[in-house]
Scaffold this active site. Structure first.
Site, PDB file in Angstrom:
ATOM      1  N   GLU A  81       0.810  -1.217   0.000  1.00 34.35           N
ATOM      2  CA  GLU A  81       0.000   0.000   0.000  1.00 34.35           C
ATOM      3  C   GLU A  81       0.844   1.268   0.000  1.00 34.35           C
ATOM      4  OE1 GLU A  81      -3.054   0.399  -0.465  1.00 34.35           O
ATOM      5  OE2 GLU A  81      -4.120  -1.420   0.142  1.00 34.35           O
ATOM      6  N   GLU A 141      -3.945 -10.592  -0.200  1.00 34.43           N
ATOM      7  CA  GLU A 141      -4.762 -10.520   1.017  1.00 34.43           C
ATOM      8  C   GLU A 141      -6.188 -10.878   0.626  1.00 34.43           C
ATOM      9  OE1 GLU A 141      -4.427  -6.732   3.124  1.00 34.43           O
ATOM     10  OE2 GLU A 141      -2.281  -6.673   2.710  1.00 34.43           O
TER      11      GLU A 141
HETATM   12  C1  IPT Z   1      -5.084  -3.821   3.642  1.00 34.23           C
HETATM   13  C2  IPT Z   1      -3.705  -3.651   4.183  1.00 34.23           C
HETATM   14  O1  IPT Z   1      -2.752  -4.036   3.240  1.00 34.23           O
HETATM   15  C3  IPT Z   1      -3.468  -4.421   5.430  1.00 34.23           C
HETATM   16  O2  IPT Z   1      -2.293  -3.959   6.028  1.00 34.23           O
HETATM   17  C4  IPT Z   1      -4.615  -4.284   6.361  1.00 34.23           C
HETATM   18  O3  IPT Z   1      -4.770  -2.959   6.710  1.00 34.23           O
HETATM   19  C5  IPT Z   1      -5.847  -4.751   5.685  1.00 34.23           C
HETATM   20  O4  IPT Z   1      -6.086  -3.987   4.551  1.00 34.23           O
HETATM   21  C6  IPT Z   1      -7.066  -4.616   6.545  1.00 34.23           C
HETATM   22  O5  IPT Z   1      -6.956  -5.201   7.781  1.00 34.23           O
HETATM   23  S1  IPT Z   1      -5.473  -2.365   2.755  1.00 34.23           S
HETATM   24  C7  IPT Z   1      -7.157  -2.473   2.359  1.00 34.23           C
HETATM   25  C8  IPT Z   1      -7.946  -1.689   3.324  1.00 34.23           C
HETATM   26  C9  IPT Z   1      -7.402  -1.960   0.986  1.00 34.23           C
END
Ligand code: IPT
Length: 969
Positions: free
Chosen positions: A430, A500
């Site tokens: 990010e 993720e």
């Molecule tokens: C994503 C992040 O990469 C991760 O660090 C964490 O924040 C996760 O979301 C949520 O728990 S960013 C996402 C909000 C697009």
């Protein structure tokens, strides 16, 4: 000499920048004085001295509050506090942690940081061990494995440099400064620095020296940097080893009869390394002055046919994102905690880790090599907070920051390059897009041609070797799998991973099985990494576990920091049990009606010879003894029809299931023989119908109506007792304490059912009694259940009958009006005396399950205390439902359902559960509240991703369901 006053230098008027004494804090450069990065190793025959332990500590409010006199020899820090190193001072009683997801907790004014900049002076006096040779021979290096966020270091009064890059190692040459006794190591650590702009990961801000500090003796002719190249040719079965070393020497691998000069390649037959077969060969790198043990794994990573392959085989990542976390020590993890993570992953069928979002403690990677996990090693880089200003001034697109970015990339790659487990480098997380990222990718590709490069923010895949996304909805993932997603030509040729997905915040994630089916159906989809491994709750007497806001932060993101598959104390949550089942490496399919089941090997590299298959029948949830199922040692991807070993027993009217379990046939380093890897269950003989329970006639008896063993309130129609069991408040229930996934993320406005339900008033339904009809053979109570201020309702009929012993309830629900939201749940609830209700026995899923988190719902006859029936999510919310329950026994009642029902019981109401913010808010009352649900809405992953798929919606529609209650004694 001791001094507590500021030096004149730190008092100069501020004219646009900080006083020069601390100007490095806001300097975009990575630092000065450190040695070039190099390979990390845990041991060698050269001496080393751990400087971990208790250090003197003084906290200042600003970076320049104190001069550097504390670094001088003879300084008396006797009245300072003490902190443990490794550690974070905010977790040791000095200041407080701060949690923000992506917002910078300071004004965005790069590279400037607030004047209020907590600064911890650390002091440690040490003697060299008696036999330490450094004074007479060779040099010494002082190594810091992790300091957040910026440190300046003095040894014996000499300033040896300063550095940033919190989760990266920094080494300093200090041999010329050492004395036999009374060495003074002074480290000034600033919480905020220019580096903080590069470290905006979604986690607690935790300053401190949180990883090891070590003094390494460097004998003359000792090893500097070295690079172990160990590839594997899957066609010839040979491995090629070449160890490049800055200092010439020899490389020996006794198990392979290798003894070659550094830099010289050697090719020999080897067993390859993979996450499934983590074969390591012990070797040694020997230079004139040092011997370093090597653990060599031969493997070749390639991008071929648009796929990520290792040793010629495409791999399917069944991964997790792992932040380093310990509920007391924060990111200061000891080896045993790291090992626990690896063992838990292996035992739950996980084969891959993304080290979100920074390189982990190096020992963790050693464990991944040893036990076998694919690793995406991610650089310590995130600038997410710039999204608030449309990425203006983003450091990754500003050349002034590029040296810092390259320094970070180099410190990661050089440190970790000798780990076979690391198959992919990730630029960070990010951070938008920019030239700095491209520079990092180019440097990494040039330095290490043996691995691939990942970065999710690069949608065009200019710099990366794979297309990566996060939280993508199922339908889009499917299109990507089919190659219908478009994008640049380069992207279309690349494999896809979800770096993720499956946001494990609170109850959930739902929908994992649906993702897995897609991954398995489309070759381009090479799997994903669930977000995330562990809840970052902080142990706290006030709350059990604290989360964002509990330390009075002015900005925070609440419990978004508790979104892991493990609770903070590393107890697996139901989400992990579900994930284990979803990604099980063996598929056992078919209902067995033709006397066979189909077994498929889902491993990428291993055959099934390490597994034993056990087959058993159960009658009414009770196992009847086990048989062996003869499964051939199928190769990866192969299937076979396997005969069931025994005919089904006569259940004598009871329900019969078979269960096949794939168990480890041998002890492994991560689990013992008998450990369950995969399973399947099928019903052979369904249970009989629910007893009709008719015949008895409702009798009026003053203010009571009696029906068989039951007594009702004649005025309200409420059930009061069944035999000797008092029952309170039996009514229709549609409310559940919204889960984090029900609440959804703020950017998903139109389908955030947690708030839509509340807006509609489903948490305050009114129950209007319409009629009580005492008929020939049934007592019928009609109600209209509806929230104030709305015209939607659920017309509900409770029809009670009895055969004199049993009491049967049939509930019919007909929605009225225009229901635009699904129901949270649909069923009945009632209260039992807590004094008489401390446990339950049931036949249904052993563990928690919901419509889209029920892959692991194994049917069994099971019992648990009421407390054990709760899943203790860090922020309390709906939890603990057992699925497919045929019958449950609780508080003196035996309850059968038709159809099967969702069962839960707790010492508080759903409203109290909803109101609670922390575990400690849940206080048992005099009543145990039981929910028997006909339906539950799906869970989904909307706290950061898609909600439940439509098929898991509990839409308001006509429904009918029955229960039969019998008093047990
Ligand atoms: C994503 C992040 O990469 C991760 O660090 C964490 O924040 C996760 O979301 C949520 O728990 S960013 C996402 C909000 C697009």
């Amino acid at each position: 000499m001791s001094s507590r006053t500021s030096s004149p230098a730190s008092r100069v008027a501020r004219t646009g920048g900080p006083p020069s004494a601390v100007s490095y804090v806001e300097d975009v450069s990575p630092g000065s004085g450190a040695l070039p990065p190099r390979a990390w190793y845990a041991t060698s025959d050269a001496d080393s001295l751990s400087l971990n332990g208790s250090w003197r500590f003084r906290l200042s409010a600003t970076a320049d509050a104190q001069d550097d006199s504390f670094a001088a020899e003879g300084y008396d820090a006797g009245d300072w506090a003490e902190v443990a190193v490794p550690g974070h001072w905010v977790l040791q009683g000095h200041g407080s942690p701060i949690y923000t997801n992506h917002l910078y907790p300071f004004p965005v004014d790069p590279p400037r940081v607030p004047t209020e900049n907590p600064t911890g002076d650390h002091l440690r006096v040490f003697d060299l061990p008696g036999d330490w040779p450094a004074l007479t021979e060779g040099g010494a290096v002082l190594r810091f494995d992790g300091v957040e966020s910026c440190a300046r270091v003095w040894l014996n009064g000499t300033d040896i440099g300063e550095f940033k890059g919190s989760r990266l190692p920094h080494e300093f040459a200090v041999g010329h400064l050492l004395k036999a006794e009374g060495n003074v190591l002074a480290v000034r650590v600033h919480q905020w620095s220019a580096g903080s702009y590069l470290e905006d990961q979604d986690q607690w801000w935790l300053p401190g020296i949180f990883r090891d500090v070590t003094l390494l003796h460097r004998p003359a002719g000792s090893v500097l940097d070295f690079f172990v190249h160990a590839s594997y040719d899957h066609v010839t079965g040979e491995g090629t080893l070449r160890v490049d070393s800055e200092v010439d020497g020899r490389v020996t691998v006794p198990g392979l009869d290798i003894d070659v000069a550094t830099g010289e390649p050697v090719t020999v037959p080897v067993a390859p390394w993979s996450a499934e077969t983590p074969r390591l060969y012990d070797g040694e790198l020997v230079t004139e002055g040092e011997r370093i043990p090597l653990r060599i794994g031969f493997r070749t990573v390639s991008l071929e046919d648009g796929l990520i392959k290792v040793n010629g085989t495409a791999v399917l990542f069944k991964g997790v994102n792992r932040h380093e976390w310990h509920p007391v020590r924060g990111r200061a993890l000891d080896l045993e905690t790291m090992r626990e993570d690896v063992l838990l992953m292996k035992r739950h069928n996980i084969n891959a880790v993304r080290t979100s979002h920074y390189p982990p403690h190096p020992a963790f990677l050693g464990l991944c090599d040893e036990y076998g996990l694919w690793v995406i090693d991610e650089c310590d880089l995130e600038t997410h907070g710039f999204v608030e200003q449309d990425w203006r001034d983003n450091p990754v697109d500003d050349d002034r920051w590029t040296p810092a970015l390259l320094d970070r990339a180099a410190r990661m790659v050089e440190r970790d390059k000798n780990h076979p487990s690391v198959v992919i480098w990730s630029l960070g997380n990010e951070a938008g897009t920019g030239r700095g990222l491209t520079a990092m990718a180019e440097w990494i590709h040039g330095r290490d041609t043996s691995r691939l490069v990942h970065y999710e923010g690069d949608l065009d895949c200019r710099d990366t070797d794979m297309y990566s996304r996060m939280y993508t909805f199922h339908d889009e993932v499917e299109r990507i799998g089919q190659g219908l997603d478009g994008g640049t030509e380069r992207r279309r040729r690349l494999p896809f991973i979800l770096c993720e997905y499956g946001h494990a915040m609170g109850n959930g994630p739902g929908g994992l099985a649906d993702y897995q089916r897609l991954f398995e159906a489309h070759e381009r989809l090479q799997g994903g990494f669930v977000w995330e491994w562990i809840d970052h709750g902080i142990e706290d007497d006030r709350y059990a576990y604290a989360y964002g806001g509990d330390f009075g932060e002015e900005l925070h993101d609440g419990n978004f920091v508790c979104d892991g598959l493990l609770f903070p104390d590393r107890t697996p949550s139901p989400g992990l049990v579900e994930y284990k089942k979803v990604i099980e490496p063996v598929r056992i399919e078919g209902d067995g009606s033709d006397g066979t089941v189909r077994v498929t090997n889902g491993y990428d590299f291993t055959d099934l010879s390490h597994l034993a298959f056990e087959f058993s029948y159960q009658v009414d949830g009770f196992p009847t003894g086990a048989h062996t199922l003869a499964v051939p040692p199928l190769a990866p991807g192969e299937s076979a029809e396997v005969e069931l070993p025994a005919p089904a027993p006569d259940g004598k009217g009871e329900e019969v299931q078979w269960t096949v379990r794939a168990l480890l046939a041998v002890d492994t380093p991560w689990a013992g023989r008998g450990h369950e890897v995969a399973w399947t269950q099928k019903t052979v003989t369904p249970r009989g119908p629910l007893p009709a329970a008719t015949g008895a006639r409702p009798e009026a008896d003053g203010d009571r109506i009696t029906l068989g063993p039951a007594r009702f309130d004649a005025r309200t129609g409420d059930l009061r007792s069944l035999g000797g069991v008092d029952v309170t408040g039996l009514r229709l229930d549609v409310w559940r304490a919204p889960t984090d996934n029900d609440e959804g993320a703020s950017w998903q406005d139109d389908t955030r059912y947690g708030s839509l339900w509340r807006k509609l008033g489903l948490h305050r339904m009114q129950h209007r009694l319409e009629s009580i009809e005492s008929g020939e053979e049934a007592l019928t109570v009609r109600t209209r259940v509806a929230p104030a201020a709305a015209d939607v309702a659920l017309r509900t009929v409770f029809r009670w009958t009895s055969d004199g012993t049993r009491l049967r309830l049939t509930v019919s629900v007909v929605p009225e009006g225009d229901w635009r939201v699904p129901l949270p749940r649909l069923g009945v609830r009632f209260g039992l005396s807590a004094a008489a209700t401390d446990s339950a026995t049931w036949f249904g899923s052993a563990g928690e399950a919901y419509p889209d988190t029920r892959a692991a719902a194994k049917l069994l006859q099971w019992d648990a205390s009421i407390d054990e029936l709760q899943t203790p999510y860090v922020r309390p919310q709906e939890n603990g439902a057992r699925a497919d329950v045929r019958w449950a026994e609780i508080g003196g009642l035996y309850i059968e359902g038709d159809p099967e029902f969702w069962f839960s019981a707790r010492r508080w109401t759903n409203e109290q559960l909803d109101a609670a913010r922390h575990r400690t808010d849940l206080v048992p009352g005099p009543t145990v509240w039981v929910n028997l649900d006909h339906g539950q809405h799906g869970i989904g992953s909307q706290s950061c991703g898609p909600g439940p798929l439509p098929r898991y919606f509990l839409n308001a529609r006509p429904a009918e369901f029955s229960f039969v209650f019998t008093e047990t004694d």
